[in-house]
Design an enzyme around this catalytic site. Structure first.
Site, PDB file in Angstrom:
ATOM      1  N   GLY A   3      26.458  32.498  62.861  1.00  0.00           N
ATOM      2  CA  GLY A   3      26.429  33.924  63.188  1.00  0.00           C
ATOM      3  C   GLY A   3      27.370  34.722  62.290  1.00  0.00           C
ATOM      4  N   TYR A   6      14.408  18.817  67.503  1.00  0.00           N
ATOM      5  CA  TYR A   6      14.701  20.223  67.802  1.00  0.00           C
ATOM      6  C   TYR A   6      13.881  20.688  69.011  1.00  0.00           C
ATOM      7  CZ  TYR A   6      14.304  25.272  67.608  1.00  0.00           C
ATOM      8  OH  TYR A   6      14.277  26.605  67.961  1.00  0.00           O
ATOM      9  N   ALA A  31      22.665  30.510  71.535  1.00  0.00           N
ATOM     10  CA  ALA A  31      23.408  29.602  70.661  1.00  0.00           C
ATOM     11  C   ALA A  31      22.700  28.255  70.526  1.00  0.00           C
ATOM     12  CB  ALA A  31      24.819  29.389  71.220  1.00  0.00           C
ATOM     13  N   ALA A  32      22.293  27.925  69.321  1.00  0.00           N
ATOM     14  CA  ALA A  32      21.597  26.651  69.074  1.00  0.00           C
ATOM     15  C   ALA A  32      21.450  26.446  67.576  1.00  0.00           C
ATOM     16  CB  ALA A  32      20.214  26.667  69.720  1.00  0.00           C
ATOM     17  N   HIS A  61      13.022  30.072  56.161  1.00  0.00           N
ATOM     18  CA  HIS A  61      11.854  30.758  56.728  1.00  0.00           C
ATOM     19  C   HIS A  61      11.004  31.442  55.657  1.00  0.00           C
ATOM     20  CE1 HIS A  61      14.380  30.493  60.467  1.00  0.00           C
ATOM     21  NE2 HIS A  61      13.271  29.835  60.745  1.00  0.00           N
ATOM     22  N   ILE A  96      18.400  36.580  65.957  1.00  0.00           N
ATOM     23  CA  ILE A  96      17.697  37.149  67.112  1.00  0.00           C
ATOM     24  C   ILE A  96      18.724  37.685  68.116  1.00  0.00           C
ATOM     25  CG2 ILE A  96      15.981  36.711  68.921  1.00  0.00           C
ATOM     26  CD1 ILE A  96      14.971  34.348  67.180  1.00  0.00           C
ATOM     27  N   LYS A 144      15.240  21.578  73.006  1.00  0.00           N
ATOM     28  CA  LYS A 144      14.992  22.835  73.724  1.00  0.00           C
ATOM     29  C   LYS A 144      14.221  22.572  75.020  1.00  0.00           C
ATOM     30  CE  LYS A 144      16.542  26.194  71.019  1.00  0.00           C
ATOM     31  NZ  LYS A 144      17.212  27.422  71.447  1.00  0.00           N
ATOM     32  N   PHE A 201       3.857  25.203  51.108  1.00  0.00           N
ATOM     33  CA  PHE A 201       3.746  23.842  51.639  1.00  0.00           C
ATOM     34  C   PHE A 201       2.335  23.565  52.136  1.00  0.00           C
ATOM     35  CE2 PHE A 201       8.421  24.643  52.844  1.00  0.00           C
ATOM     36  CZ  PHE A 201       8.879  24.159  51.624  1.00  0.00           C
ATOM     37  N   GLY A 261       5.328  17.600  59.581  1.00  0.00           N
ATOM     38  CA  GLY A 261       5.548  18.192  60.902  1.00  0.00           C
ATOM     39  C   GLY A 261       5.012  19.592  61.086  1.00  0.00           C
TER      40      GLY A 261
HETATM   41  N1  UDP Z   1       6.393  27.827  54.384  1.00  0.00           N
HETATM   42  C1  UDP Z   1       6.100  27.671  53.047  1.00  0.00           C
HETATM   43  N2  UDP Z   1       7.141  27.754  52.153  1.00  0.00           N
HETATM   44  C2  UDP Z   1       8.423  27.988  52.538  1.00  0.00           C
HETATM   45  C3  UDP Z   1       8.716  28.150  53.894  1.00  0.00           C
HETATM   46  C4  UDP Z   1       7.673  28.051  54.806  1.00  0.00           C
HETATM   47  O1  UDP Z   1       4.957  27.456  52.665  1.00  0.00           O
HETATM   48  O2  UDP Z   1       9.323  28.038  51.670  1.00  0.00           O
HETATM   49  C5  UDP Z   1       5.311  27.739  55.379  1.00  0.00           C
HETATM   50  C6  UDP Z   1       5.501  26.630  56.403  1.00  0.00           C
HETATM   51  O3  UDP Z   1       4.880  25.449  55.954  1.00  0.00           O
HETATM   52  C7  UDP Z   1       4.807  27.218  57.630  1.00  0.00           C
HETATM   53  C8  UDP Z   1       5.009  28.719  57.478  1.00  0.00           C
HETATM   54  O4  UDP Z   1       5.328  28.939  56.106  1.00  0.00           O
HETATM   55  O5  UDP Z   1       3.433  26.969  57.578  1.00  0.00           O
HETATM   56  C9  UDP Z   1       6.137  29.258  58.332  1.00  0.00           C
HETATM   57  O6  UDP Z   1       7.279  28.461  58.136  1.00  0.00           O
HETATM   58  P1  UDP Z   1       8.707  28.865  58.693  1.00  0.00           P
HETATM   59  O7  UDP Z   1       9.657  27.806  58.201  1.00  0.00           O
HETATM   60  O8  UDP Z   1       9.008  30.273  58.367  1.00  0.00           O
HETATM   61  O9  UDP Z   1       8.552  28.783  60.271  1.00  0.00           O
HETATM   62  P2  UDP Z   1       8.051  27.597  61.237  1.00  0.00           P
HETATM   63  O10 UDP Z   1       6.589  27.877  61.485  1.00  0.00           O
HETATM   64  O11 UDP Z   1       8.284  26.309  60.536  1.00  0.00           O
HETATM   65  O12 UDP Z   1       8.865  27.770  62.448  1.00  0.00           O
END
Ligand code: UDP
Length: 337
Positions: free
Chosen positions: A38, A144, A77-78, A192, A14, A148, A211, A287
């Site tokens: 970075g 985390y 930075a984090a 992500h 970002i 923040k 997930f 989570g």
């Molecule tokens: N997700 C998933 N498989 C992955 C990565 C993420 O199903 O390999 C899902 C995750 O459970 C969430 C959404 O995609 O519901 C976005 O996850 P991400 O880690 O991109 O961002 P977050 O919402 O955790 O900040």
């Protein structure tokens, strides 16, 4: 001529998109980044100076302030791996919470009173109502998010004590990249959703693990608010202008207000690439709330900001160009992740 701006973490995902925009607007930018996550190659605008170092290195930060007399700081930075923050919380409290204290001390000494902060919707925790407004209780469920939120509190306290004016920008799901594919998202490990879906298409990973399919959402998968990284960058520029012009401190959400499910991301990717996404449906990730969607109206009122891209295909398309294009490889040339 505006005073120079210090951008910490400006070589990250970002940060680098924001630096590119701020520099294109003619601002004098100095980036402080330790290059742990970075990439020096992400700083593509001539004239942007990179200083390799830590935000918590008081002597270095003090010397930079003495040299440049910054008018403002934009602090990215984090560390941002939520799962890791649960197993190694002190790493997050040290880097995300303690190190900015040093930076703020130097700002106080130097009389620099403008701070734009990279905050997160993770400060809200499990939503009690949707869409999430800024008045939603902040009850983060991970170290985390707490690391923040504590910075948000510190900024408010510094505001009362010595006149610091700050903008806490609570991002929802940053995604996409510059449409020319020159800079983009490159985390190691990449966790992500959108990059992982695309990596599953190219074969860089075997498959995408989804997930959870039993969430109380229309298709059973989690819903998120995906916000284009260039829209985030624009919000930082506006927050800077607001504060530098003497505007009051603010906290606002940065999202589109549109919720998109994991299955919808997969379907949009298959449509855009014309290729199947190999998927394994698995259990929930601990989570993960079922839905996180912003009410972005406060940012519009205070900063005149709205997301210009609300269709997730506008995030997936440039991310695909980046992943399959020639520039991502350069990020890895210096060995930094
Ligand atoms: N997700 C998933 N498989 C992955 C990565 C993420 O199903 O390999 C899902 C995750 O459970 C969430 C959404 O995609 O519901 C976005 O996850 P991400 O880690 O991109 O961002 P977050 O919402 O955790 O900040």
């Amino acid at each position: 001529m505006h005073a120079p701006i210090l951008v910490t973490g400006g070589a990250g995902y970002i940060g680098s998109h924001t630096v590119r925009l701020l520099a294109a607007q003619g601002r004098h930018i100095v980036v402080l980044d330790n290059l742990v996550f970075g990439h020096a190659q992400a700083l593509i605008t001539p004239g942007v100076e990179l200083v390799v170092g830590d935000v918590g290195d008081g002597a270095l930060v003090r010397a930079l302030f003495a040299k440049h007399r910054f008018g403002a700081v934009v602090h990215f930075a984090a560390y941002a791996y939520v799962g890791e923050s649960v197993t190694n919380p002190l790493k997050y409290y040290q880097n995300n919470t303690a190190e900015p204290i040093k930076l703020l001390q130097v700002m106080q000494e130097s009389g620099c009173q403008v701070f734009v902060f990279s905050s997160t919707c993770a400060t809200y925790g499990v939503p009690q109502q949707l869409p999430i407004t800024e008045s939603h209780p902040q009850a983060p469920i991970s170290p985390y998010g707490r690391s923040k939120l504590m910075v948000e509190w510190m900024l408010a306290d510094c505001g009362h004590a010595w006149g610091l004016r700050s903008a806490c920008l609570r991002y929802f799901n940053a995604s996409g990249c510059s449409p020319d594919g020159l800079i983009g998202e490159d985390h190691d490990p990449e966790t992500h959703l959108i990059p992982r879906v695309l990596m599953a298409v190219t074969g860089e990973i075997d498959h995408l693990d989804v997930f959870g399919t039993d969430y109380p959402t229309p298709d059973g998968t989690c819903i998120r608010d995906y916000i284009h990284v260039e829209d985030l960058a624009d919000a930082h520029a506006r927050a800077l202008d607001h504060l530098v012009a003497g505007g009051a401190s603010l906290c606002c959400n940065l999202g589109t207000g549109v919720g998109v499910s994991v299955k919808q991301i997969i379907a949009a990717t298959e449509e855009l690439t014309g290729r199947p996404v190999p998927v394994l449906f698995g259990p929930r990730r601990p989570g993960d709330p079922a839905m996180l969607v912003a009410d972005p109206s406060l940012a519009k009122r205070l900063l005149g900001w709205t997301a210009t891209r609300t269709d997730v295909r506008e995030m997936i398309r440039p991310a695909w160009l980046w992943l399959t294009g020639p520039y991502r490889g350069r990020y890895r040339a210096n060995g930094s992740s």
